[in-house]
Design an enzyme around this catalytic site. Structure first.
Site, PDB file in Angstrom:
ATOM      1  N   SER A   1       0.861  -1.178   0.000  1.00  0.00           N
ATOM      2  CA  SER A   1       0.000   0.000   0.000  1.00  0.00           C
ATOM      3  C   SER A   1       0.900   1.231   0.000  1.00  0.00           C
ATOM      4  CB  SER A   1      -0.868   0.015   1.260  1.00  0.00           C
ATOM      5  OG  SER A   1      -1.624  -1.173   1.307  1.00  0.00           O
TER       6      SER A   1
ATOM      7  N   CYS B   1      -7.082  -0.663   7.385  1.00  0.00           N
ATOM      8  CA  CYS B   1      -5.994  -1.239   6.584  1.00  0.00           C
ATOM      9  C   CYS B   1      -5.114  -2.120   7.471  1.00  0.00           C
ATOM     10  CB  CYS B   1      -5.156  -0.133   5.955  1.00  0.00           C
ATOM     11  SG  CYS B   1      -3.772  -0.795   4.997  1.00  0.00           S
TER      12      CYS B   1
ATOM     13  N   ASP C   1      -8.480  -2.029   3.068  1.00  0.00           N
ATOM     14  CA  ASP C   1      -7.293  -2.378   2.292  1.00  0.00           C
ATOM     15  C   ASP C   1      -6.558  -3.369   3.179  1.00  0.00           C
ATOM     16  OD1 ASP C   1      -5.230  -2.288   0.410  1.00  0.00           O
ATOM     17  OD2 ASP C   1      -4.260  -0.563   1.335  1.00  0.00           O
TER      18      ASP C   1
ATOM     19  N   TRP D   1      -4.793  -7.418   3.981  1.00  0.00           N
ATOM     20  CA  TRP D   1      -4.069  -8.529   3.375  1.00  0.00           C
ATOM     21  C   TRP D   1      -3.719  -9.581   4.391  1.00  0.00           C
ATOM     22  CZ3 TRP D   1      -2.034  -3.503   3.720  1.00  0.00           C
ATOM     23  CH2 TRP D   1      -1.009  -3.325   4.680  1.00  0.00           C
TER      24      TRP D   1
END
Ligand code: FAD
Length: 690
Positions: free
Chosen positions: A450, A643, A688, A690
């Site tokens: 990011s 995030c 966002d 992961w």
């Protein structure tokens, strides 16, 4: 089809049998490289190739097409494995296809003695992968129309479906679920269940293996297929090119495509064509001995790349020399590592996943994910090539016994070379056809980060904030070390003046193929994301970003700071940041203070240090403490951003937010959850993770 000289040489070599040709495997790795004509030609691909599936199946004499929608390569890999198995076990004429490369309005014209398989990953917030966007829009369309106009429209279509998802995301496996529903509605016939693999539970591979056997049985019945003893047939032919050396100008020694080989890379830079970007600055962010977090500034001014705050940058890693050596060594390829070879697809619809002629060293170093988890199915395939009976028995056991495999391989994070070495007690596996390795080891993937800078402030300089991946594992002496982040760490050391960086004893071909990455360059491209600041800067924003999850929020805060400096009115920004200890892993401490000086009470940093007090405190606890204020801001249409860690944090934040809304607004939790869902749907809540 045009035959170039290379083709003729390769074909002649194949025909004459003057070949060291040992091949087999998996990755019908489809490398879609519009620029690398040399290997496209070497594969006999045609110039104006058809987008018509029916025509393609006819042309190639195929009766089974396996489409994949893939972002990180796993779906593509599974598609290749299905193709391979269908062919070797059932004599199906299979081909793998990228969803992006075909049109769908004649799906109804596929004869019913053929089968279409869909292997579909769900990306992010229930989105299709980049290469599946058009297909998804088509198949989900309101007034979809087909060439034949049958009723029901897809009454002739036999299909198989498997999805790759992550249960920690709200829209778990929504791609395969929605496509399956749409196909059913259109009258298509599904064979077997629509399978679902779960990356969140870490069971993707086992879910796939458990799904495929009943699916094959159902397909066998439906199509009247006969199962046969699966014999390994190589997909790629490997031809040694005695007249060439790694110095020969036409030999790829790690260049991703022809333009790079010729030393004239040009844009567009994308997932098939990286920009070799200079690293302008880089430094360590942590203040603790055994953990590292990198800040890196990547200069894109020499390219036509652009980015927006909130986008992702992809880094193309290379493997560490020690793992390359281990791999070549156990496969008995060390002496041949610099031999030049051409790799040719022996099956017309397969594509060689890297440009050739090249060397074994370059293939392994730049193109194969040799450090990644090993697939159990691949071990079973390799059993046939074991150096002795004992190793063969052990490989067969590992391939067939899920729990044994888990105990022996999985929990130690062994990669393929480490498995082979431990199974054969160091005896080289010289009988393994190289094709099997190309097929069985996934293509090395770029890693996404990011972007942690603001495009308003520095449009041509991209910041990365990356924690260096390392895991201590029981029963393993050396810790597991991540591929891309340790490569970045070496680059950081180089950039800071260390001529021969070797973090943790790992060395890299850091100056790249033909030294073209010298002067500290890293191959990158940019991926645009939907994770975006509100277009109206006066809107308040709430950002939840513990650990490296703070990366895009550094960009957001810097953007707002810049806007304020430019005299614009900006809305309130609250950033929830968490880490272990204030003096160890507190990222960008000083920068937040500077931002505060410019933004005043328009910026607030809320901190959660998990290892400082008697009790662990995380960002979600801090969020809860601010219930009243959070609710008020949301009523003022604040945007809410999360995030970082997808597995736990993002999910808990979601839950906590629903609790906040329920308590503050005096509504039932179910209703509050509904509101959060709607916030997501309208992009007021963005993730966002992961
Ligand atoms: P890898 O080598 O890829 O290993 C990663 C993990 O894979 C390991 O920890 C392990 O769990 C598993 N694994 C690998 N090999 C094996 C094996 N042989 N056996 C078992 N398990 C194995 N990261 C950041 O630090 N900052 C960011 O801003 C950031 N942004 C991201 C944004 C997006 C959209 C995405 C998708 C990811 C982002 N990441 C970010 C994560 C980043 O992309 C990488 O995944 C991360 O840096 C690790 O990469 P690596 O190559 O060092 O590790």
């Amino acid at each position: 089809a045009e035959l170039d000289t290379l083709d003729i040489i390769v074909l002649a070599a194949l025909l004459l049998g003057t070949i060291a040709y040992f091949t087999k495997g998996k990755a019908w790795g489809v490398t879609k490289d519009p620029y690398s004509s040399s290997f496209a030609n070497a594969n006999g691909s045609k110039a104006g190739k058809t987008r018509n599936i029916v025509e393609k199946l006819e042309e190639e004499g195929k009766n089974c097409i396996i489409f994949y929608g893939s972002q990180t390569g796993t779906a593509e890999d599974y598609a290749a494995r299905l193709a391979k198995e269908g062919k070797s076990r059932y004599g199906l004429e299979t081909m793998v296809a990228d969803l992006e490369e075909y049109d769908y309005d004649n799906l109804d014209a596929i004869p019913n003695d053929k089968v279409v398989m869909f292997v579909l990953a769900t990306y992010g917030e229930g989105e299709p992968t980049d290469n599946a966007v058009d297909f998804y829009e088509f198949i989900m369309g309101e007034d979809i129309s087909f060439s034949e106009g049958n009723d029901p429209p897809l009454g002739n279509l036999n299909y198989v479906a498997f999805g790759l998802g992550n249960n920690t995301y709200e829209h778990y496996n929504s791609m395969v679920r929605n496509v399956n529903k749409a196909l059913e509605k259109l009258g298509a016939h599904r064979i077997g269940d629509a399978g679902e693999g779960d990356d969140g539970a870490g069971t993707m591979e086992e879910d796939f293996l458990a799904w495929k056997d009943p699916m094959w049985a159902a397909l066998q019945k439906k199509m009247g297929l006969e199962e046969r003893e699966a014999v390994y047939e190589p997909i790629f032919g490997i031809v040694e090119r005695d007249g060439l050396t790694p110095e020969s100008p036409e030999v790829y020694v790690g260049e991703p495509n022809k333009m790079h080989l010729e030393g004239t890379p040009k844009g567009p830079f994308n997932a098939h064509n990286p920009y070799i970007a200079p690293i302008a600055t880089s430094y360590e962010l942590f203040n603790v001995k055994d953990r590292n977090c990198l800040h890196m500034e990547v200069d894109i001014s020499g390219s036509n790349l652009t980015y927006q705050t909130g986008d992702h940058i992809a880094v193309w890693p290379t493997n560490p020399g020690e793992e390359v050596d281990r791999f070549l060594d156990i496969l008995g390829l060390t002496e041949k590592r610099n031999k030049v070879v051409s790799v040719k697809a022996l099956e017309p619809t397969a594509k060689v996943p890297f440009p050739t002629p090249t060397t074994f060293d370059a293939i392994v170093r730049y193109h194969m994910e040799i450090c990644a988890p090993v697939s159990r199915q691949f071990l079973a395939t390799l059993a046939a090539f074991a150096p002795d009976e004992e190793s063969k028995a052990e490989m067969t056991k590992l391939g067939g016994d899920k729990d044994y495999f888990h105990q022996k391989v999985n929990i130690h994070h062994l990669n393929i070379a480490r498995v082979l070495k431990s199974v054969s007690k160091g005896k080289p596996w010289s009988n393994v056809p190289f094709s099997a390795l190309i097929e069985g080891v996934t293509k090395l993937q770029p890693r996404y980060y990011s972007i942690s800078s603001s495009s308003l402030e520095q449009p041509k300089m991209i910041s990365i904030t990356a924690v260096v991946e390392r895991q201590h594992l029981p029963g393993r002496e050396d810790p597991f070390r991540g591929v891309a982040t340790n490569y970045l760490l070496a680059l950081k050391e180089k950039q800071n003046g260390e001529p021969n960086p070797c973090p943790f004893g790992l060395t890299y071909e850091i100056t790249g193929p033909r030294n073209r990455y010298d002067g500290v360059h890293v191959p990158v491209h940019v991926r645009h994301s939907n994770f975006k600041l509100p277009s109206d800067p006066t809107k308040p924003i709430i950002c939840i970003g513990p650990g490296t999850g703070v990366a895009p929020f550094r960009g957001f805060v810097r953007e707002r700071r810049k806007q304020a400096e430019n005299g614009e009115t900006v809305g309130k920004t609250i950033l929830f940041f968490g880490c272990r200890k204030s003096h160890e892993d507190f990222l960008y401490d000083k920068e937040w203070q500077e931002a505060k000086e410019v933004l005043g009470d328009k910026f607030e940093l809320v901190l959660a240090f998990s290892r400082e007090g008697p009790k662990k405190v995380y960002v979600q606890h801090r969020l809860k403490e601010r219930s009243k204020e959070i609710n008020e801001l949301l009523e003022k249409k604040a945007y809410f951003y999360v995030c970082g860690d997808a597995a736990n944090m993002a999910r808990e934040v979601n839950t906590v937010l629903a609790q906040i809304l329920s308590e503050e607004r005096g509504i039932p939790e179910a209703k509050a959850e509904e509101i959060v869902k709607n916030m997501r749907a309208s992009n007021q809540y963005q993730e966002d993770v992961w």
